[in-house]
Design a protein around this motif. Structure first.
Motif, PDB file in Angstrom:
ATOM      1  N   LEU A 128       0.749  -0.867  -0.060  1.00 39.22           N
ATOM      2  CA  LEU A 128       0.564   0.144  -0.345  1.00 39.22           C
ATOM      3  C   LEU A 128       0.638   1.179   0.058  1.00 39.22           C
ATOM      4  O   LEU A 128       0.521   2.839  -0.766  1.00 39.22           O
ATOM      5  CB  LEU A 128      -0.838   0.027   0.639  1.00 39.22           C
ATOM      6  N   VAL A 188       1.568   3.373  -3.212  1.00 35.59           N
ATOM      7  CA  VAL A 188       0.322   4.476  -3.403  1.00 35.59           C
ATOM      8  C   VAL A 188       1.703   6.483  -3.228  1.00 35.59           C
ATOM      9  O   VAL A 188       0.904   7.283  -4.252  1.00 35.59           O
ATOM     10  CB  VAL A 188      -0.552   4.836  -3.118  1.00 35.59           C
ATOM     11  N   VAL A 246     -11.355   3.316   3.302  1.00 34.96           N
ATOM     12  CA  VAL A 246     -10.787   3.412   2.021  1.00 34.96           C
ATOM     13  C   VAL A 246     -11.022   1.625   1.683  1.00 34.96           C
ATOM     14  O   VAL A 246     -10.982   0.373   2.308  1.00 34.96           O
ATOM     15  CB  VAL A 246      -9.418   3.574   2.418  1.00 34.96           C
ATOM     16  N   TYR A 247     -10.456   1.674   0.587  1.00 37.36           N
ATOM     17  CA  TYR A 247     -10.822   0.063  -0.588  1.00 37.36           C
ATOM     18  C   TYR A 247      -9.727   0.298  -0.986  1.00 37.36           C
ATOM     19  O   TYR A 247      -9.507   1.133  -2.352  1.00 37.36           O
ATOM     20  CB  TYR A 247     -12.018  -0.333  -0.927  1.00 37.36           C
ATOM     21  N   ALA A 248      -8.047  -0.273  -1.519  1.00 32.71           N
ATOM     22  CA  ALA A 248      -7.467  -0.573  -2.595  1.00 32.71           C
ATOM     23  C   ALA A 248      -6.660  -1.954  -2.970  1.00 32.71           C
ATOM     24  O   ALA A 248      -7.317  -3.362  -1.527  1.00 32.71           O
ATOM     25  CB  ALA A 248      -6.018   0.220  -1.433  1.00 32.71           C
ATOM     26  N   GLU A 255      -5.899   2.952  -5.388  1.00 38.58           N
ATOM     27  CA  GLU A 255      -6.409   3.669  -3.946  1.00 38.58           C
ATOM     28  C   GLU A 255      -8.034   4.361  -3.876  1.00 38.58           C
ATOM     29  O   GLU A 255      -7.460   5.252  -4.735  1.00 38.58           O
ATOM     30  CB  GLU A 255      -5.699   3.557  -3.314  1.00 38.58           C
ATOM     31  N   ARG A 283     -10.460   6.362  -1.731  1.00 41.55           N
ATOM     32  CA  ARG A 283     -10.072   7.151  -0.249  1.00 41.55           C
ATOM     33  C   ARG A 283     -12.042   7.813  -0.161  1.00 41.55           C
ATOM     34  O   ARG A 283     -11.797   8.785  -1.337  1.00 41.55           O
ATOM     35  CB  ARG A 283      -9.488   8.400   0.249  1.00 41.55           C
TER      36      ARG A 283
END
Length: 160
Positions: free
Chosen positions: A11, A14, A86-88, A105, A107
């Protein structure tokens, strides 16, 4: 085109990827409703994101198989699924030429003190050889339009 494995980044990619394209838009829907559309209704992505032909959950929710209009395929690994913020995910395997690493990502931030609005920010990050990075930067306008169109449809699907 044959599928190939990409570099497994985390992550933190990003924040420091060679190409970072960031798009944001407000929607008239609660963060939780937007999150459900993004992270929990994976099979529904083609209904609101026009470039997605199909999407399905794999590996007991740890990944996704995504096919785009035009034939590009992604096998993705979920890196963060923290409702409703958040979803990534990163791409582990793809047939997209040139890419070495790719993370997206999403947000979600409440707007206006909980008044039923959400700021949706999509960060598209990638690495690849210089020509690939250049093409992505040139594609920024098209990706931005695709994001805006998708978020308008996502807003409707989320009940906005």
């Amino acid at each position: 085109m044959a599928a190939r494995r990409l570099r497994p980044v985390g992550l933190d990619f990003v924040a420091h990827a060679p190409v970072r394209l960031v798009f944001a838009q407000e929607v008239a829907a609660e963060p939780g409703a937007v999150y459900r559309v993004l992270a929990e209704d994976v099979a529904g992505w083609p209904d609101w994101f026009p470039g997605v032909r199909s999407a399905r959950v794999v590996d007991d929710g740890a990944g996704r198989d995504v096919r785009l209009v035009g034939g590009t395929r992604f096998r993705e690994r979920v890196l963060a699924a923290k409702a409703p913020e958040v979803y990534a995910y990163r791409v582990d395997v793809t047939n997209l030429p040139g890419v070495r690493a790719l993370v997206e990502e999403w947000r979600l931030t409440p707007v206006g003190g909980g008044a039923g609005r959400t700021r949706v920010r999509w960060t598209f990050t990638a690495d690849g050889p210089a020509p690939f990075r250049g093409v992505l930067r040139l594609a920024r306008g098209g990706l931005g339009r695709a994001f805006r169109d998708a978020v308008r449809a996502l807003e409707v699907r989320a009940g906005g």
